[in-house]
Structure formats: structure tokens, C-alpha cells
Design a protein around this motif. Structure first.
Motif, mmCIF file in Angstrom:
data_model
loop_
_atom_site.group_PDB
_atom_site.id
_atom_site.type_symbol
_atom_site.label_atom_id
_atom_site.label_comp_id
_atom_site.label_asym_id
_atom_site.label_seq_id
_atom_site.Cartn_x
_atom_site.Cartn_y
_atom_site.Cartn_z
ATOM 1 N N ALA A 107 0.829 -1.209 0.000
ATOM 2 C CA ALA A 107 0.000 0.000 0.000
ATOM 3 C C ALA A 107 0.862 1.257 0.000
ATOM 4 O O ALA A 107 0.593 2.206 -0.754
ATOM 5 C CB ALA A 107 -0.933 -0.010 1.206
ATOM 6 N N LEU A 108 1.896 1.282 0.817
ATOM 7 C CA LEU A 108 2.764 2.459 0.872
ATOM 8 C C LEU A 108 3.538 2.625 -0.430
ATOM 9 O O LEU A 108 3.799 3.753 -0.872
ATOM 10 C CB LEU A 108 3.724 2.342 2.056
ATOM 11 C CG LEU A 108 3.056 2.431 3.436
ATOM 12 C CD1 LEU A 108 4.064 2.138 4.537
ATOM 13 C CD2 LEU A 108 2.422 3.804 3.647
ATOM 14 N N PRO A 117 2.105 0.133 -12.286
ATOM 15 C CA PRO A 117 2.424 -0.780 -11.184
ATOM 16 C C PRO A 117 2.870 -2.146 -11.660
ATOM 17 O O PRO A 117 3.313 -2.973 -10.857
ATOM 18 C CB PRO A 117 1.101 -0.868 -10.413
ATOM 19 C CG PRO A 117 0.054 -0.565 -11.424
ATOM 20 C CD PRO A 117 0.669 0.442 -12.362
ATOM 21 N N GLY A 118 2.748 -2.410 -12.962
ATOM 22 C CA GLY A 118 3.191 -3.686 -13.500
ATOM 23 C C GLY A 118 2.385 -4.842 -12.950
ATOM 24 O O GLY A 118 1.184 -4.734 -12.721
ATOM 25 N N ASN A 119 3.060 -5.938 -12.715
ATOM 26 C CA ASN A 119 2.403 -7.135 -12.186
ATOM 27 C C ASN A 119 2.863 -7.395 -10.757
ATOM 28 O O ASN A 119 3.222 -8.514 -10.394
ATOM 29 C CB ASN A 119 2.705 -8.340 -13.083
ATOM 30 C CG ASN A 119 2.147 -8.161 -14.485
ATOM 31 O OD1 ASN A 119 0.998 -7.767 -14.653
ATOM 32 N ND2 ASN A 119 2.963 -8.440 -15.493
ATOM 33 N N ASP A 120 2.869 -6.361 -9.966
ATOM 34 C CA ASP A 120 3.276 -6.460 -8.565
ATOM 35 C C ASP A 120 2.440 -7.535 -7.874
ATOM 36 O O ASP A 120 1.222 -7.409 -7.756
ATOM 37 C CB ASP A 120 3.057 -5.107 -7.887
ATOM 38 C CG ASP A 120 3.596 -5.066 -6.465
ATOM 39 O OD1 ASP A 120 3.718 -6.133 -5.842
ATOM 40 O OD2 ASP A 120 3.892 -3.959 -5.980
ATOM 41 N N PRO A 121 3.060 -8.622 -7.396
ATOM 42 C CA PRO A 121 2.281 -9.700 -6.775
ATOM 43 C C PRO A 121 1.592 -9.276 -5.490
ATOM 44 O O PRO A 121 0.632 -9.912 -5.053
ATOM 45 C CB PRO A 121 3.332 -10.785 -6.510
ATOM 46 C CG PRO A 121 4.637 -10.047 -6.431
ATOM 47 C CD PRO A 121 4.502 -8.915 -7.404
ATOM 48 N N GLY A 122 2.054 -8.187 -4.874
ATOM 49 C CA GLY A 122 1.436 -7.742 -3.633
ATOM 50 C C GLY A 122 0.128 -7.010 -3.823
ATOM 51 O O GLY A 122 -0.603 -6.782 -2.852
ATOM 52 N N LEU A 123 -0.208 -6.640 -5.070
ATOM 53 C CA LEU A 123 -1.423 -5.858 -5.296
ATOM 54 C C LEU A 123 -2.681 -6.611 -4.878
ATOM 55 O O LEU A 123 -3.676 -5.993 -4.505
ATOM 56 C CB LEU A 123 -1.529 -5.456 -6.770
ATOM 57 C CG LEU A 123 -0.488 -4.457 -7.269
ATOM 58 C CD1 LEU A 123 -0.691 -4.178 -8.752
ATOM 59 C CD2 LEU A 123 -0.558 -3.159 -6.471
ATOM 60 N N GLY A 124 -2.649 -7.918 -4.936
ATOM 61 C CA GLY A 124 -3.819 -8.696 -4.536
ATOM 62 C C GLY A 124 -4.220 -8.457 -3.092
ATOM 63 O O GLY A 124 -5.402 -8.582 -2.740
ATOM 64 N N LEU A 125 -3.255 -8.091 -2.254
ATOM 65 C CA LEU A 125 -3.563 -7.838 -0.846
ATOM 66 C C LEU A 125 -4.457 -6.614 -0.669
ATOM 67 O O LEU A 125 -5.169 -6.507 0.329
ATOM 68 C CB LEU A 125 -2.269 -7.653 -0.054
ATOM 69 C CG LEU A 125 -1.423 -8.916 0.137
ATOM 70 C CD1 LEU A 125 -0.060 -8.553 0.704
ATOM 71 C CD2 LEU A 125 -2.132 -9.905 1.045
ATOM 72 N N LEU A 126 -4.421 -5.686 -1.631
ATOM 73 C CA LEU A 126 -5.284 -4.507 -1.534
ATOM 74 C C LEU A 126 -6.753 -4.873 -1.702
ATOM 75 O O LEU A 126 -7.637 -4.098 -1.335
ATOM 76 C CB LEU A 126 -4.893 -3.475 -2.594
ATOM 77 C CG LEU A 126 -3.461 -2.940 -2.539
ATOM 78 C CD1 LEU A 126 -3.258 -1.892 -3.628
ATOM 79 C CD2 LEU A 126 -3.142 -2.356 -1.169
ATOM 80 N N PHE A 127 -7.009 -6.046 -2.260
ATOM 81 C CA PHE A 127 -8.378 -6.488 -2.492
ATOM 82 C C PHE A 127 -8.814 -7.538 -1.466
ATOM 83 O O PHE A 127 -9.899 -8.102 -1.582
ATOM 84 C CB PHE A 127 -8.510 -7.058 -3.909
ATOM 85 C CG PHE A 127 -8.239 -6.041 -4.986
ATOM 86 C CD1 PHE A 127 -9.274 -5.328 -5.561
ATOM 87 C CD2 PHE A 127 -6.940 -5.784 -5.404
ATOM 88 C CE1 PHE A 127 -9.024 -4.383 -6.545
ATOM 89 C CE2 PHE A 127 -6.679 -4.840 -6.391
ATOM 90 C CZ PHE A 127 -7.725 -4.136 -6.959
ATOM 91 N N ALA A 128 -7.955 -7.801 -0.487
ATOM 92 C CA ALA A 128 -8.305 -8.751 0.568
ATOM 93 C C ALA A 128 -9.287 -8.101 1.539
ATOM 94 O O ALA A 128 -9.590 -6.917 1.446
ATOM 95 C CB ALA A 128 -7.042 -9.203 1.300
ATOM 96 N N GLY A 129 -9.771 -8.871 2.486
ATOM 97 C CA GLY A 129 -10.758 -8.351 3.429
ATOM 98 C C GLY A 129 -10.143 -7.463 4.495
ATOM 99 O O GLY A 129 -8.932 -7.232 4.535
ATOM 100 N N ASP A 130 -11.009 -6.974 5.373
ATOM 101 C CA ASP A 130 -10.562 -6.154 6.491
ATOM 102 C C ASP A 130 -9.738 -6.978 7.473
ATOM 103 O O ASP A 130 -9.768 -8.213 7.469
ATOM 104 C CB ASP A 130 -11.767 -5.571 7.239
ATOM 105 C CG ASP A 130 -12.335 -4.343 6.555
ATOM 106 O OD1 ASP A 130 -11.607 -3.713 5.771
ATOM 107 O OD2 ASP A 130 -13.507 -4.023 6.806
ATOM 108 N N LEU A 131 -9.048 -6.282 8.331
ATOM 109 C CA LEU A 131 -8.282 -6.934 9.389
ATOM 110 C C LEU A 131 -9.228 -7.549 10.417
ATOM 111 O O LEU A 131 -10.049 -6.850 11.019
ATOM 112 C CB LEU A 131 -7.369 -5.909 10.069
ATOM 113 C CG LEU A 131 -6.636 -6.392 11.321
ATOM 114 C CD1 LEU A 131 -5.491 -7.322 10.933
ATOM 115 C CD2 LEU A 131 -6.112 -5.208 12.127
ATOM 116 N N LEU A 132 -9.141 -8.844 10.596
ATOM 117 C CA LEU A 132 -9.836 -9.571 11.664
ATOM 118 C C LEU A 132 -11.276 -9.078 11.881
ATOM 119 O O LEU A 132 -11.627 -8.610 12.967
ATOM 120 C CB LEU A 132 -9.040 -9.447 12.969
ATOM 121 C CG LEU A 132 -7.606 -9.984 12.904
ATOM 122 C CD1 LEU A 132 -6.839 -9.594 14.157
ATOM 123 C CD2 LEU A 132 -7.596 -11.492 12.707
#
Length: 240
Positions: A107-108, A117-132
Motif C-alpha cells: 500500500a505504501l 504498477p506492472g504485475n506487482d504480486p502484492g497488489l492482490g492484498l489490496l483487495f483482501a478483506g478487512d483486518l480480523l
């Protein structure tokens, strides 16, 4: 006990739901152990006193420390050697990967940089759910809101970057995800309209603006900002 580096690293998942994954697969963790591991993941190194007082706030000091010792023992008994104990300080062992840490880095990186952003593998985490989700402890609530705000800003920034790169479908997905998280957030709706305008879909842009205008009128009794209205094509009905 040293960690066998030939095995996959143990992983702690806190986005969407709690999940601990050992090299052999997902491992069940009792509720007190979940709270302990999650707190350590979010706060790195913590003293026994802070942990006991935070996780068992309604217990006396002696009972809280006893509950902490029991929880640590049960984690070790179950083969979950993931807590590093050094005197009064506790932390997760350094080989444990945590999705929240990867989310923050991604995110930062998205917010603080420009270009494709290319194919940054971390981008999928931006679409994950909320924290706990569903955890009502104050420490979890505060961190959930902080990460939620970071996620919203990152998705908006990602959408803008993707527009500049001509990747409109992905830009729209990021913007609409933002709207889904917070339907009353004007900047999220502006991100959606920006994608439509970049594709010369003026009708869809006006429709999105109109839907937001009706929503905030009904929910808050306010109008969209002048900045939002100025995005629309001149003379469009929704802009008047």
C-alpha cells in the motif's frame, strides 16, 4: 528450536479472517492463541505485562499472567513454535510471514510512487478483506480502521496510476472496490468517474455521479463537492 529453512515459512493471515499456516497446511489455533499471535503480529515486540493486561483486561494481574503462560504453553504443545520469548519480551519468530506486513509495504509503495504498477504480486492484498472482522477488542478495532484507511487511499492511487497507463478495466475494478468498502466516500466515486471519462464514457460518468448525489442527499443531506461536479461534461443534467 531452530527453524528448518528447507520448509515453507509459517504464515499468519489476518486479512479477511485469522489463519495460521504451517509448512504442512492450516493449523487450528484456540481463541486465546489467536489473540496472542495477532497482537504480536501487529505490535512486533511486546512485554509480558502489556500482553497480559491487554488480552485479559478484566482479570487481575496474577490471573492475567497465568492465562498468558497457559496460552503460550498450549501454542508450544500444539507444535506451533512461532513465539520468541526473551526474558520479559515476546515477539513472533522472524521466519513467520504476516500478510498485514506485506499489505502495508504494498500500500505504501502504491501511494508513494507513480507509473505503471506492472504485475506487482502484492497488489492482490489490496483487495483482501478487512483486518480480523468481528474482533471487537479496542486494539483490533483501531488497527483495522488504520489499515482500512490506508487500503482506501492505496486503491484510489492504484486506480489513478492504471488510468495513466491505459489499463482501464483494472482501474475501474480498483475504484469500484473502494466504493464497495465505503459507499459514502466521495473520492472513491470520483475515481470511478475518472475511469469512465478516460474511456470517453460520459453517460456512465454522469450516471455514477447521479447515484452518489442521491445517496449523500438521502444519507447526509449534503451535495457532492464542487470539485466532483467540475469533473462532469458541461451541461450534463446531473451536474446542475
Amino acid at each position: 528450536m531452530p527453524y528448518d529453512t528447507s520448509l515453507p515459512a509459517p504464515a499468519l493471515r489476518l486479512l479477511g479472517t485469522f489463519r495460521y499456516e504451517a509448512p504442512g497446511g492450516a493449523v487450528a489455533v484456540e481463541a486465546p492463541g489467536q489473540r496472542l499471535l495477532a497482537f504480536l503480529a501487529l505490535h512486533r515486540s511486546v512485554s509480558r505485562g502489556v500482553l497480559a493486561g491487554t488480552l485479559w483486561p478484566d482479570s487481575g494481574e496474577g490471573h492475567a499472567h497465568g492465562s498468558l503462560r497457559t496460552t503460550l504453553w498450549r501454542l508450544r504443545r500444539g507444535g506451533r513454535h512461532v513465539v520468541d520469548v526473551r526474558g520479559e519480551m515476546l515477539s513472533l519468530r522472524e521466519e513467520v510471514t504476516v500478510d498485514v506486513h506485506a499489505f502495508r509495504r504494498t500500500a505504501l509503495r502504491v501511494v508513494g510512487s507513480d507509473g505503471d504498477p506492472g504485475n506487482d504480486p502484492g497488489l492482490g492484498l489490496l483487495f483482501a478483506g478487512d483486518l480480523l472482522p468481528g474482533w471487537d477488542e479496542e486494539w483490533a478495532f483501531l488497527e483495522r480502521e488504520r489499515l482500512r484507511q490506508l487500503r482506501l487511499h492505496a486503491l484510489e492511487a492504484l486506480s489513478a496510476r492504471l488510468i495513466r497507463c491505459g489499463r482501464h478495466a483494472l482501474a475501474l475494478d480498483a475504484a469500484l472496490t473502494c466504493v464497495g468498502i465505503e459507499p459514502l466516500r466521495e473520492s472513491a466515486h470520483r475515481a470511478v468517474v475518472a475511469v469512465h471519462l478516460a474511456e470517453h464514457n460520459a453517460v456512465e460518468a454522469v450516471r455514477q455521479y447521479g447515484a452518489f448525489r442521491r445517496l449523500v442527499r438521502a444519507e447526509l443531506g449534503v451535495e457532492p463537492s464542487a470539485r466532483f461536479r467540475a469533473m462532469l461534461p458541461p451541461g450534463s443534467a446531473a451536474g446542475r
